[in-house]
Design an enzyme around this catalytic site. Structure first.
Site, short mmCIF file in Angstrom:
data_model
loop_
_atom_site.label_atom_id
_atom_site.label_comp_id
_atom_site.label_asym_id
_atom_site.label_seq_id
_atom_site.Cartn_x
_atom_site.Cartn_y
_atom_site.Cartn_z
N TYR A 217 -8.23 27.10 -8.20
CA TYR A 217 -8.23 25.84 -8.75
C TYR A 217 -7.07 25.51 -9.82
O TYR A 217 -6.55 24.20 -9.98
CB TYR A 217 -9.61 25.58 -9.58
CG TYR A 217 -10.13 24.25 -10.18
CD1 TYR A 217 -10.90 23.47 -9.40
CD2 TYR A 217 -9.70 23.70 -11.56
CE1 TYR A 217 -11.27 22.25 -10.03
CE2 TYR A 217 -9.77 22.58 -11.72
CZ TYR A 217 -10.77 21.87 -11.13
OH TYR A 217 -10.92 20.35 -11.71
N ASP B 71 4.03 -3.25 -1.85
CA ASP B 71 2.67 -3.99 -2.08
C ASP B 71 1.52 -3.27 -3.03
O ASP B 71 1.03 -3.95 -3.75
CB ASP B 71 1.94 -4.35 -0.72
CG ASP B 71 1.80 -3.30 0.36
OD1 ASP B 71 1.99 -2.12 -0.13
OD2 ASP B 71 0.93 -3.67 1.32
N LYS C 226 6.13 10.00 3.64
CA LYS C 226 7.26 9.40 4.18
C LYS C 226 8.45 10.51 4.48
O LYS C 226 8.33 11.38 5.25
CB LYS C 226 7.98 8.20 3.58
CG LYS C 226 7.06 6.78 3.74
CD LYS C 226 6.07 6.89 2.96
CE LYS C 226 5.32 5.46 2.94
NZ LYS C 226 4.03 5.41 2.08
C1 LIG Z 1 8.21 2.04 -1.07
C2 LIG Z 1 6.72 2.65 -1.02
N1 LIG Z 1 6.14 2.99 -2.21
C3 LIG Z 1 4.93 3.34 -2.35
C4 LIG Z 1 3.99 3.42 -1.17
C5 LIG Z 1 2.74 3.94 -1.38
O1 LIG Z 1 2.32 5.23 -0.88
P1 LIG Z 1 1.03 5.61 -0.18
O2 LIG Z 1 0.81 5.03 1.02
O3 LIG Z 1 1.30 7.21 -0.03
O4 LIG Z 1 -0.03 5.37 -0.93
C6 LIG Z 1 4.78 3.08 0.06
C7 LIG Z 1 3.83 3.15 1.12
O5 LIG Z 1 4.02 2.77 2.30
C8 LIG Z 1 6.08 2.75 0.03
O6 LIG Z 1 6.62 2.43 1.37
#
Ligand SMILES: Cc1ncc(COP(=O)(O)O)c(C=O)c1O
Length: 458
Positions: free
Chosen positions: A72, A125, A258
């Site tokens: 943990y 977004d 990513k």
């Molecule tokens: C540039 C960017 N920031 C933040 C995120 C958010 O990450 P997550 O999907 O892991 O929550 C993404 C996801 O596609 C992204 O492309």
């Protein structure tokens, strides 16, 4: 003669995928209310919805899963990850989170207050969602040339420092939560930000006393573009470049799904111990104790290994050149694609694909649905549906770019798959004059509507 690039890995395990018929797809997409997110994955032949969490882990990553420490508190996996993050970013403090938006949630709980503004370059977004959810405003300071899909500028992801300085000058520092610099800039086509721009933004952040936070989901792809496009970096190692990038920032949010090539995970990196301490409280409330925060020990191990693999030049070269391979094929067919090709995806310019199509009927979504019906490819609309409504006026927002994004999962598809994808888009392009009617919204959520909305044919 120069030898061509090829993948620095071979395939050890395969997953079968199935080609459906057009009739099946027409039925399935109607049942999914014309929202590609509502399809079951078996109903998709080639899934280019996102490059997020969809990559193939290596044998070393899978092996590291077996040695995950599930304690943990104070797990060795946490320290293993801490070391990898420190080596690649230089940040001494970090908090694990379950994914990128969780990192935003935790950090913004400290930094963003109602009425604040958050300047940046085309906030992603979920980033914008977390800002607007707190009744603050995201101010887009991206360079104007980013909305010209034919401009060959090598760094179209940049912040316009003139626009940024105007925002910093006209607002008191305590009203500006932070500057968010997204590398690569996903929303305008996976376009990179130059080191020169990062430095200039950093200078402004110091001059006006506002923190600079880097949204780092594709930081390694950005470093590849700096190495291959920016003067003075050709001989530098990718990891020297990533360390330099982060040396100009006060912190970072990371979606590890990513460039760290794991199926889930995220983190926040901090330079300042005090900010780390404040965020730790929110991490404990929202994610979990500070040494695991939303991740299991095995996931932290795989992430540490993925960070190293994702910052190897031969891997990055094969990845980014595969994206360009798809883009080049489409160009040969005359399909209007955003150039230069992005790091993680090819973006099809719907405004040039179907020029007279009414924007109120969502041209990019209409095309994305056509690609699915034609060949079982799932892409994503990056246009008016995703841009959502203005949080104050509730009017639909129509962004300058109306695109279909075909995002490539890492280490998953072959170039034969790319040939197939290009051929499907070509078939739709050849009958583009027959695409006359689009879609209307029949149900939508109050925020981040594109994930769950329901559509019908006009
Ligand atoms: C540039 C960017 N920031 C933040 C995120 C958010 O990450 P997550 O999907 O892991 O929550 C993404 C996801 O596609 C992204 O492309």
């Amino acid at each position: 003669m120069n030898l061509p690039y090829s993948e620095p890995f071979k395939i050890k395990m395969v997953e079968n995928i199935y080609r459906s018929t057009k009739d099946q797809r027409e039925k399935w997409i109607r049942e999914a209310s014309f929202n590609l997110f509502n399809l079951r994955s078996e109903q998709v032949y080639i899934d280019l919805l996102t490059d997020s969490g969809t990559g193939a882990m290596s044998d070393k990553q899978w092996a590291s899963i077996m040695t995950g420490d599930e304690s943990y508190a104070g797990a060795s996996s946490y320290y293993h990850l801490k070391e990898a993050i420190r080596e690649l970013t230089g940040f001494d403090y970090f908090l694990p989170t379950h994914q990128g938006r969780a990192a935003e949630n935790v950090l913004f709980s400290v930094l963003v207050k109602a009425g604040d503004i958050v300047p940046g370059n085309s906030h992603f977004d979920t980033t914008k969602g977390h800002i607007e959810f707190r009744n603050a405003s995201a101010v887009d300071c991206t360079v104007d040339r980013a909305s010209d899909t034919t401009s060959h500028d090598p760094f179209k992801g940049n912040i316009d420092t003139g626009k940024l300085e105007k925002v910093l000058k006209e607002n008191p520092a305590d009203k500006i939560s932070c500057i968010i610099l997204t590398i690569t800039n996903n929303t305008v086509g996976g376009q990179p930000v130059s080191m020169a721009n990062i430095k200039e933004v950093s200078k402004l952040s110091k001059k006006y006393g506002v923190r600079l936070i880097i949204d780092s989901a594709r930081f390694a792809e950005n470093a590849y573009f700096i190495k291959t496009r920016e003067e003075g970096y050709a001989d530098k190692d990718i990891r020297d470049i990533t360390r330099e990038i982060f040396s100009y920032a006060d912190g970072m949010t990371m979606s590890s799904k990513k460039d760290a090539i794991v199926n889930t995970g995220g983190f926040i990196g901090f330079r300042d111990e005090e900010l780390f301490r404040q965020a730790s409280t929110y991490n404990i409330i929202f994610e979990g104790f500070i040494t695991y925060g939303g991740m299991s020990g095995r996931d932290m191990n795989a992430l540490a290994q993925g960070l190293y693999e994702g910052t190897e030049f031969p891997y990055l070269e094969s990845r980014i050149k595969q994206v360009a391979y798809l883009g080049q094929k489409m160009k040969e067919y005359g399909i209007p694609v955003l150039e230069p090709f992005g790091g993680h995806a090819i973006f099809i310019d719907a405004k040039r694909f179907v020029p007279d199509f009414p924007k109120e009927e969502f041209p990019a979504q209409t095309l994305a649905l056509e690609f699915y019906i034609e060949g079982g490819i799932r892409g994503a609309e990056i246009g008016a549906l995703m841009a959502d409504r203005d949080p104050f006026t509730r009017a639909n927002r129509y962004p300058a770019l109306e695109m279909v994004r075909l995002a490539l999962p890492r280490r998953v598809y072959s170039n034969n798959h790319m040939d197939y994808v290009a051929a499907v888009v070509r078939n739709v392009f050849e009958k583009r004059n027959e695409i006359r009617k689009g879609f209307k919204i029949v149900w939508e959520a109050p925020i981040m509507r594109h994930f769950t909305l329901k559509l019908d044919r006009v």
